[in-house]
Design a protein around this motif. Structure first.
Motif, short mmCIF file in Angstrom:
data_model
loop_
_atom_site.label_atom_id
_atom_site.label_comp_id
_atom_site.label_asym_id
_atom_site.label_seq_id
_atom_site.Cartn_x
_atom_site.Cartn_y
_atom_site.Cartn_z
N PRO A 23 39.69 -12.87 -76.03
CA PRO A 23 40.65 -13.52 -75.85
C PRO A 23 41.51 -13.53 -74.77
CG PRO A 23 41.07 -12.37 -78.12
CD PRO A 23 40.31 -11.90 -77.22
N GLY A 24 41.73 -14.64 -74.31
CA GLY A 24 42.35 -15.13 -73.07
C GLY A 24 43.64 -15.91 -72.97
N PRO A 25 43.89 -16.41 -71.84
CA PRO A 25 45.14 -17.36 -71.00
C PRO A 25 45.08 -18.31 -71.78
CG PRO A 25 44.14 -15.83 -69.04
CD PRO A 25 43.60 -15.58 -70.12
N ASP A 26 43.67 -18.51 -72.26
CA ASP A 26 43.81 -20.19 -72.38
C ASP A 26 42.73 -20.21 -73.99
OD1 ASP A 26 44.19 -21.20 -69.95
OD2 ASP A 26 42.03 -21.16 -68.81
N TRP A 27 42.62 -19.12 -74.54
CA TRP A 27 41.56 -18.95 -75.63
C TRP A 27 42.75 -17.88 -76.32
CZ3 TRP A 27 39.74 -21.63 -78.70
CH2 TRP A 27 38.61 -20.98 -79.58
N SER A 28 44.21 -17.69 -76.92
CA SER A 28 45.30 -16.98 -77.40
C SER A 28 45.50 -17.18 -78.52
CB SER A 28 46.29 -16.72 -76.66
OG SER A 28 46.95 -18.08 -76.78
N PRO A 29 45.78 -15.95 -79.70
CA PRO A 29 45.31 -16.39 -81.03
C PRO A 29 47.09 -17.06 -81.65
CG PRO A 29 45.62 -13.75 -80.42
CD PRO A 29 45.75 -14.33 -79.00
N VAL A 30 47.41 -17.26 -82.47
CA VAL A 30 48.71 -17.48 -83.19
C VAL A 30 48.96 -17.06 -83.98
CG1 VAL A 30 47.76 -20.07 -83.35
CG2 VAL A 30 49.80 -19.44 -83.17
N ASP A 31 50.22 -16.69 -84.60
CA ASP A 31 50.21 -16.11 -85.91
C ASP A 31 50.67 -17.50 -86.66
OD1 ASP A 31 49.95 -13.64 -85.06
OD2 ASP A 31 52.26 -13.48 -84.84
N TRP A 32 50.57 -17.93 -88.04
CA TRP A 32 51.04 -17.83 -88.86
C TRP A 32 52.96 -19.21 -88.21
CZ3 TRP A 32 46.98 -21.45 -90.04
CH2 TRP A 32 45.87 -20.97 -89.96
N ASP A 33 53.37 -18.19 -88.42
CA ASP A 33 54.76 -17.80 -88.31
C ASP A 33 55.41 -18.86 -86.96
OD1 ASP A 33 55.47 -16.88 -90.51
OD2 ASP A 33 55.74 -14.30 -89.21
N THR A 34 54.45 -19.44 -86.72
CA THR A 34 54.11 -19.74 -84.91
C THR A 34 54.18 -20.97 -85.01
OG1 THR A 34 52.83 -17.99 -83.92
CG2 THR A 34 55.50 -17.53 -83.85
N TYR A 35 52.77 -21.41 -85.53
CA TYR A 35 51.95 -22.14 -86.13
C TYR A 35 52.59 -23.72 -85.65
CZ TYR A 35 48.11 -25.65 -87.15
OH TYR A 35 46.89 -25.90 -87.42
N PRO A 36 53.76 -24.00 -86.68
CA PRO A 36 54.28 -25.52 -85.77
C PRO A 36 55.08 -25.00 -85.13
CG PRO A 36 55.33 -24.51 -88.04
CD PRO A 36 54.65 -23.07 -87.29
N GLU A 37 55.53 -24.94 -83.92
CA GLU A 37 55.75 -24.97 -82.38
C GLU A 37 55.39 -24.79 -81.61
OE1 GLU A 37 59.14 -26.15 -80.06
OE2 GLU A 37 59.49 -25.54 -82.26
N GLU A 38 54.43 -23.85 -82.24
CA GLU A 38 52.29 -23.76 -81.08
C GLU A 38 51.65 -24.55 -80.63
OE1 GLU A 38 52.22 -19.22 -80.36
OE2 GLU A 38 54.78 -18.67 -80.57
N VAL A 39 51.49 -24.64 -82.26
CA VAL A 39 50.69 -25.43 -81.92
C VAL A 39 50.91 -27.06 -82.25
CG1 VAL A 39 48.02 -25.95 -83.09
CG2 VAL A 39 49.20 -23.23 -82.72
N VAL A 40 51.60 -27.04 -83.38
CA VAL A 40 51.80 -28.74 -84.06
C VAL A 40 52.10 -29.49 -82.64
CG1 VAL A 40 52.76 -29.80 -85.78
CG2 VAL A 40 51.48 -28.56 -86.63
N ASP A 41 54.41 -28.79 -82.41
CA ASP A 41 54.50 -29.64 -81.51
C ASP A 41 53.63 -29.70 -80.06
OD1 ASP A 41 57.80 -30.33 -81.03
OD2 ASP A 41 56.98 -29.30 -79.30
N ARG A 42 52.70 -28.62 -80.05
CA ARG A 42 52.45 -28.45 -78.09
C ARG A 42 51.61 -30.13 -78.33
NH1 ARG A 42 49.22 -23.37 -76.07
NH2 ARG A 42 48.40 -25.07 -74.10
N LYS A 43 51.00 -30.01 -79.62
CA LYS A 43 49.62 -30.81 -79.62
C LYS A 43 50.89 -32.27 -80.48
CE LYS A 43 46.17 -32.46 -83.46
NZ LYS A 43 47.52 -33.55 -83.52
N TRP A 44 51.50 -32.39 -80.63
CA TRP A 44 52.07 -33.73 -80.44
C TRP A 44 52.32 -34.06 -79.38
CZ3 TRP A 44 55.36 -32.72 -85.01
CH2 TRP A 44 54.67 -32.99 -86.09
N ARG A 45 52.79 -33.43 -78.22
CA ARG A 45 53.39 -33.83 -76.62
C ARG A 45 51.50 -34.15 -76.14
NH1 ARG A 45 58.32 -34.42 -77.32
NH2 ARG A 45 59.32 -32.88 -79.30
N GLN A 46 51.21 -33.03 -76.35
CA GLN A 46 50.00 -32.74 -75.61
C GLN A 46 49.20 -34.31 -75.47
OE1 GLN A 46 47.05 -29.87 -75.30
NE2 GLN A 46 48.56 -28.53 -74.70
#
Length: 443
Positions: free
Chosen positions: A223-246
């Motif tokens: 893991p690193g700054p650009d390769w970090s783990p994500v929990d399922w509880d925070t997946y919608p906010e940290e992955v889904v929303d960020r993916k859409w806005r990117q």
């Protein structure tokens, strides 16, 4: 597990086999492994073990005798080999003679061991073994959907779900509820899962999740700054929303680019460029895709209007970003080349430049354009209609409107992207309450 890059041959077995431990119950796993376990009982018998060691010793003696008389190099080794050759020949002759004498007895012993193992395996409930075999196929289907629909979007943006195997349980439970393919199997979850047989299931799941990301997507081994783990509880906010806005931001950057003679699509004259100062709105995207350019009507990938140019530019932009990420990762690896995990020659497994087993081929320009338009619609729905990002265990990122998933967005978006028809999408926006003229928040 600590250094998965050193275990290339066993890594796919570890990753692909791990979900079964979380989905299957202890009794089912034992029933599935009953034929294998049953054979271990006779194998550890002292007489059988010593007989097998004796036969293996004779085989080894024959092999050594066949190579013992060969000279290595030079006159002195040749002389030694000439002296040793008769002795090795005699040993080989005796070993072959003993092997011929015990061949029938060894074969009878192995048949007896196999028969005893088969008899012991039959003592396990046959119905439970059939159920266990069904669970293997079901777990594989859920694992495949979880990788391609849920994990892959996170991997593409530098995040890796840290509990992939635990996600298999949620995905298969959702499959049981939605499609009723495993009706009644959800009650199994009250029984002891097979992963309880591990000393540290959580640590094993996290290590396997990182290894799966390296196998199927490629990436760093740690893991690193650009390769970090994500929990399922925070997946919608940290992955889904960020993916859409990117993706929405990338789409508007493409719209801001000036069309010139070096257009990647090469589709002839381009429409007048939109001012870069224009706010990022969904209406801007719709107007651009429904504009009638002064070029050919049909473009690559079966797209009409200005869509071919946008699709080509998005492909170039995505390829440029991926190449930049690869170069940045290569510099990081070169900086730590003295470490124990560095490998010569740019090995993809060691350096993480490419996946060993890619899940999907590269996306086409039409697929990229549809994904980016969908992301823009979702951002507008979140910002202007009170929608929220969500996670569907079988389909990945989802848009929640009123707490319920809206799965009917794909067809209106394809109608806009492929045909330049904004009617279905505008009707969908009116039903949800999205205001396309309002600016959206980008990253």
């Amino acid at each position: 597990v600590d250094r998965p890059e050193r275990r290339v041959p066993r890594a796919p077995v570890l990753v692909i086999g791990s979900p079964f431990l979380w989905w299957m119950r202890v009794a089912e796993l034992r029933a599935l492994l009953a034929p294998v376990v049953a054979g271990t009982g006779p194998s550890v018998h002292p007489d059988i073990a010593s007989a097998r060691r004796f036969v293996r010793g004779l085989d080894a003696a024959v092999a050594v005798a066949a190579r013992g008389g060969e000279p290595s190099s030079g006159p002195a080794p040749a002389l030694v080999a000439a002296v040793r050759r008769p002795a090795f020949g005699f040993v080989g002759w005796v070993a072959r003679l003993l092997l011929r004498g015990c061949r029938d007895h060894a074969a009878q012993m192995e048949r007896a061991v196999a028969a005893a193992a088969s008899e012991r395996a039959q003592s396990v409930d046959y119905g439970l073994r059939i159920v266990a075999q069904e669970q293997v196929g079901l777990a594989y289907a859920g694992w495949d959907r979880l990788l391609t629909r849920v994990a892959l979007p996170a991997w593409r943006m530098g995040r890796w779900p840290s509990r992939l195997d635990a996600g298999v349980v949620s995905a298969l439970t959702e499959l049981s509820r939605r499609d009723r393919l495993a009706e009644g199997f959800t009650s199994r979850l009250s029984e002891r899962p097979a992963c309880d047989l591990l000393e540290e299931p959580g640590a094993m799941d996290e290590a396997t999740s990182l290894l799966a990301a390296r196998l199927f997507h490629g990436g760093p081994s740690e893991p690193g700054p650009d390769w970090s783990p994500v929990d399922w509880d925070t997946y919608p906010e940290e992955v889904v929303d960020r993916k859409w806005r990117q993706e929405a931001a990338r789409l508007h950057r493409v719209l801001d680019e000036r069309d010139d003679a070096h257009d990647p699509a090469g589709a002839g004259p381009a429409p007048a460029p939109v001012s870069a100062s224009e706010p990022p709105t969904l209406a801007r995207v719709i107007d651009r895709l429904t504009a009638d350019p002064a070029g050919p009507a049909d473009g690559p990938d079966g797209l009409d209007g200005d869509a071919p140019r946008l699709a080509a530019r998005l492909s170039v932009e995505v390829a440029r970003e991926e190449a930049a990420a690869t170069r940045a990762h290569g510099r990081d690896r070169a900086a730590g080349a003295e470490g124990p995990t560095a490998g010569p020659g740019g090995d993809p497994w060691i350096d993480g430049f490419a996946p060993v087993f890619p899940l999907q081929p590269p996306r086409t320009g039409r697929e990229l354009l549809a994904d980016h338009v969908t992301a823009m619609v979702c951002c507008a729905a979140v910002d202007t209609a009170g929608a929220a990002p969500g996670l569907d265990w079988l389909d990945g990122p989802a848009l929640l409107v009123g707490g319920r998933r809206r799965a009917d967005l794909a067809r209106p978006v394809l109608s806009l992207v492929e045909d330049g028809d904004d009617g279905p999408l505008r009707a969908w926006l009116g039903e949800v309450g999205v205001r396309p003229e309002k600016p959206v928040r980008l990253v």
